[in-house]
Design a protein around this motif. Structure first.
Motif, PDB file in Angstrom:
ATOM      1  N   LEU A  42       0.828  -1.202   0.000  1.00 59.21           N
ATOM      2  CA  LEU A  42       0.000   0.000   0.000  1.00 59.21           C
ATOM      3  C   LEU A  42       0.866   1.257   0.000  1.00 59.21           C
ATOM      4  CD1 LEU A  42      -2.681   1.545   0.283  1.00 59.21           C
ATOM      5  CD2 LEU A  42      -2.545   1.144   2.757  1.00 59.21           C
ATOM      6  N   ALA A  43       1.948   1.233   0.766  1.00 63.55           N
ATOM      7  CA  ALA A  43       2.841   2.392   0.808  1.00 63.55           C
ATOM      8  C   ALA A  43       3.399   2.710  -0.577  1.00 63.55           C
ATOM      9  CB  ALA A  43       3.983   2.139   1.788  1.00 63.55           C
ATOM     10  N   VAL A  44       3.728   1.687  -1.345  1.00 64.45           N
ATOM     11  CA  VAL A  44       4.232   1.916  -2.704  1.00 64.45           C
ATOM     12  C   VAL A  44       3.159   2.587  -3.562  1.00 64.45           C
ATOM     13  CG1 VAL A  44       5.004   0.773  -4.822  1.00 64.45           C
ATOM     14  CG2 VAL A  44       5.917   0.050  -2.607  1.00 64.45           C
ATOM     15  N   LEU A  45       1.915   2.130  -3.443  1.00 68.36           N
ATOM     16  CA  LEU A  45       0.826   2.726  -4.216  1.00 68.36           C
ATOM     17  C   LEU A  45       0.604   4.186  -3.806  1.00 68.36           C
ATOM     18  CD1 LEU A  45      -1.710  -0.245  -4.139  1.00 68.36           C
ATOM     19  CD2 LEU A  45      -0.328   0.505  -6.098  1.00 68.36           C
ATOM     20  N   LEU A  46       0.710   4.477  -2.521  1.00 71.96           N
ATOM     21  CA  LEU A  46       0.572   5.860  -2.065  1.00 71.96           C
ATOM     22  C   LEU A  46       1.742   6.715  -2.531  1.00 71.96           C
ATOM     23  CD1 LEU A  46      -0.688   5.135   1.556  1.00 71.96           C
ATOM     24  CD2 LEU A  46      -1.975   6.352  -0.211  1.00 71.96           C
ATOM     25  N   ASP A  47       2.939   6.153  -2.512  1.00 69.76           N
ATOM     26  CA  ASP A  47       4.132   6.883  -2.945  1.00 69.76           C
ATOM     27  C   ASP A  47       4.048   7.275  -4.421  1.00 69.76           C
ATOM     28  OD1 ASP A  47       7.022   7.729  -2.567  1.00 69.76           O
ATOM     29  OD2 ASP A  47       7.290   6.172  -4.087  1.00 69.76           O
ATOM     30  N   ASP A  48       3.433   6.431  -5.214  1.00 68.66           N
ATOM     31  CA  ASP A  48       3.334   6.710  -6.653  1.00 68.66           C
ATOM     32  C   ASP A  48       2.532   7.967  -6.946  1.00 68.66           C
ATOM     33  OD1 ASP A  48       4.815   4.503  -7.329  1.00 68.66           O
ATOM     34  OD2 ASP A  48       3.101   3.213  -7.756  1.00 68.66           O
ATOM     35  N   ARG A  49       1.738   8.430  -6.002  1.00 69.86           N
ATOM     36  CA  ARG A  49       0.899   9.610  -6.200  1.00 69.86           C
ATOM     37  C   ARG A  49       1.559  10.896  -5.715  1.00 69.86           C
ATOM     38  NH1 ARG A  49      -4.489   8.487  -7.094  1.00 69.86           N
ATOM     39  NH2 ARG A  49      -5.076  10.484  -6.176  1.00 69.86           N
ATOM     40  N   ALA A 193      -3.740  -5.163  -0.181  1.00 67.68           N
ATOM     41  CA  ALA A 193      -3.195  -3.832  -0.449  1.00 67.68           C
ATOM     42  C   ALA A 193      -4.031  -3.094  -1.484  1.00 67.68           C
ATOM     43  CB  ALA A 193      -1.748  -3.952  -0.933  1.00 67.68           C
ATOM     44  N   LEU A 194      -4.460  -3.803  -2.511  1.00 68.06           N
ATOM     45  CA  LEU A 194      -5.292  -3.180  -3.541  1.00 68.06           C
ATOM     46  C   LEU A 194      -6.627  -2.734  -2.961  1.00 68.06           C
ATOM     47  CD1 LEU A 194      -4.551  -5.648  -6.481  1.00 68.06           C
ATOM     48  CD2 LEU A 194      -3.802  -3.268  -6.332  1.00 68.06           C
ATOM     49  N   ARG A 195      -7.231  -3.564  -2.117  1.00 67.00           N
ATOM     50  CA  ARG A 195      -8.496  -3.167  -1.501  1.00 67.00           C
ATOM     51  C   ARG A 195      -8.300  -1.966  -0.583  1.00 67.00           C
ATOM     52  NH1 ARG A 195     -13.251  -5.519  -0.795  1.00 67.00           N
ATOM     53  NH2 ARG A 195     -13.021  -5.677  -3.060  1.00 67.00           N
ATOM     54  N   GLY A 201      -9.501   5.673  -1.899  1.00 68.37           N
ATOM     55  CA  GLY A 201      -9.865   6.429  -3.094  1.00 68.37           C
ATOM     56  C   GLY A 201      -8.840   6.420  -4.203  1.00 68.37           C
ATOM     57  N   LEU A 202      -7.866   5.537  -4.141  1.00 67.20           N
ATOM     58  CA  LEU A 202      -6.859   5.453  -5.189  1.00 67.20           C
ATOM     59  C   LEU A 202      -7.363   4.605  -6.353  1.00 67.20           C
ATOM     60  CD1 LEU A 202      -5.102   6.199  -2.621  1.00 67.20           C
ATOM     61  CD2 LEU A 202      -3.229   4.978  -3.750  1.00 67.20           C
ATOM     62  N   GLU A 203      -6.905   4.934  -7.546  1.00 66.78           N
ATOM     63  CA  GLU A 203      -7.083   4.036  -8.674  1.00 66.78           C
ATOM     64  C   GLU A 203      -6.021   2.953  -8.558  1.00 66.78           C
ATOM     65  OE1 GLU A 203      -7.053   6.015 -12.418  1.00 66.78           O
ATOM     66  OE2 GLU A 203      -8.598   7.476 -11.843  1.00 66.78           O
ATOM     67  N   VAL A 204      -6.423   1.715  -8.755  1.00 66.91           N
ATOM     68  CA  VAL A 204      -5.499   0.606  -8.542  1.00 66.91           C
ATOM     69  C   VAL A 204      -5.187  -0.093  -9.861  1.00 66.91           C
ATOM     70  CG1 VAL A 204      -6.210   0.238  -6.157  1.00 66.91           C
ATOM     71  CG2 VAL A 204      -7.413  -0.956  -7.985  1.00 66.91           C
ATOM     72  N   PRO A 205      -3.991  -0.707  -9.958  1.00 70.48           N
ATOM     73  CA  PRO A 205      -3.575  -1.342 -11.210  1.00 70.48           C
ATOM     74  C   PRO A 205      -4.235  -2.680 -11.487  1.00 70.48           C
ATOM     75  CG  PRO A 205      -1.869  -1.587  -9.541  1.00 70.48           C
ATOM     76  CD  PRO A 205      -2.904  -0.687  -8.956  1.00 70.48           C
TER      77      PRO A 205
END
Length: 266
Positions: A42-49, A193-195, A201-205
């Motif tokens: 999840l941290a990686v997904l947040l970092d990408d933004r 992590a995706l959920r 509110g993130l768009e997920v891959p």
């Protein structure tokens, strides 16, 4: 009662994860000897933004910890760090122990949420999994459901987003679980992590609800052999630790006690 918290994922520039083995990432081994797990993912997904890699992340979770241990050891550190987001998953190890009262555990859980909510940006809480197909734990399904109801009520009172693992049906597939049947596999952690990202509110891959590919049928003999192997390798040692009053987290330190740029997790 606290006012509901409003947030957007764009406002999350720092994140601290609190909890036990689930949040530490047990079952999802990394390259450096530490576990990865859903919170790291999840941290990686947040970092990408976040531009210019200004996002920072801490993971204070330690396997085997009970709610009161998490409150004593991790909550004060999270308050000190004061991140924009805290994920708080605690109480599961209490609930699976004989004789514990989910109402009592929930009262202590609520006090911790109140404490965290006064010092950090957003507190995301986590329900337990549906254990109807999990050996040993399926007998505790009603107790877990009761605790989940309390967690949701606490979330309503304090404006917390909820990572609802009970409703994530794809993690009920055996491939979502490690060989010990108590911790998620890498794919299971990925789906969680995706959920969690969706909740924020993130768009997920990828879709965490995407069905698993068909699996070849397995015979009764193969399933019985798996059960015997699991009992010898995991269940008996787990019972032994309980009888000796030991925890898998004894002498284990948090893998990431400070808020640091996400590159330091790689």
């Amino acid at each position: 009662m606290a006012e509901p918290t409003s947030f957007t994922s764009d406002a999350i520039r720092s994140f601290a994860a609190l909890g036990d083995s689930f949040t530490e990432g047990v079952g999802d081994p990394g390259r450096d000897g530490h576990f990865v797990g859903w919170a790291d993912r999840l941290a990686v997904l947040l970092d990408d933004r976040v531009p210019e890699h200004s996002f920072r992340y801490a993971n204070l979770a330690v396997r085997g910890k009970l709610l009161d241990q998490i409150v004593a050891d991790q909550v004060p550190r999270a308050r000190e760090l004061a991140p924009d987001l805290v994920t708080f998953c605690a109480g599961g190890n209490d609930i699976i122990r004989p004789g514990t009262d989910p109402d009592d555990v929930a009262e202590r859980f609520e006090r911790a949420v109140a404490d965290l909510s006064s010092a950090v940006g957003t507190v995301m809480v986590t329900t337990g999994f549906d254990t109807r197909d999990v050996p040993v734990l399926k007998r505790l399904r009603g107790k877990i459901a009761t605790y989940n109801g309390h967690v949701r009520a606490v979330a309503d009172r304090y404006g917390c987003p909820v990572l609802d693992l009970w409703s994530l049906k794809t993690v009920q597939d055996r491939r979502a679980w490690d060989g010990d049947r108590l911790h998620l596999s890498p794919e299971g952690h990925t789906r969680v992590a995706l959920r969690a990202a969706q909740v924020l509110g993130l768009e997920v891959p990828a879709d965490p609800d995407q069905p698993w590919p068909p699996e070849p049928p397995r015979g009764t003999l193969d399933l019985r052999r798996d059960d015997i192997h699991w009992a010898r390798e995991y269940l008996v040692p787990w019972i032994g630790r309980r009888l000796r009053g030991e925890s898998s987290g004894d002498h284990i330190e948090a893998k990431r006690p400070d808020l640091l740029p996400i590159q330091d997790t790689e």
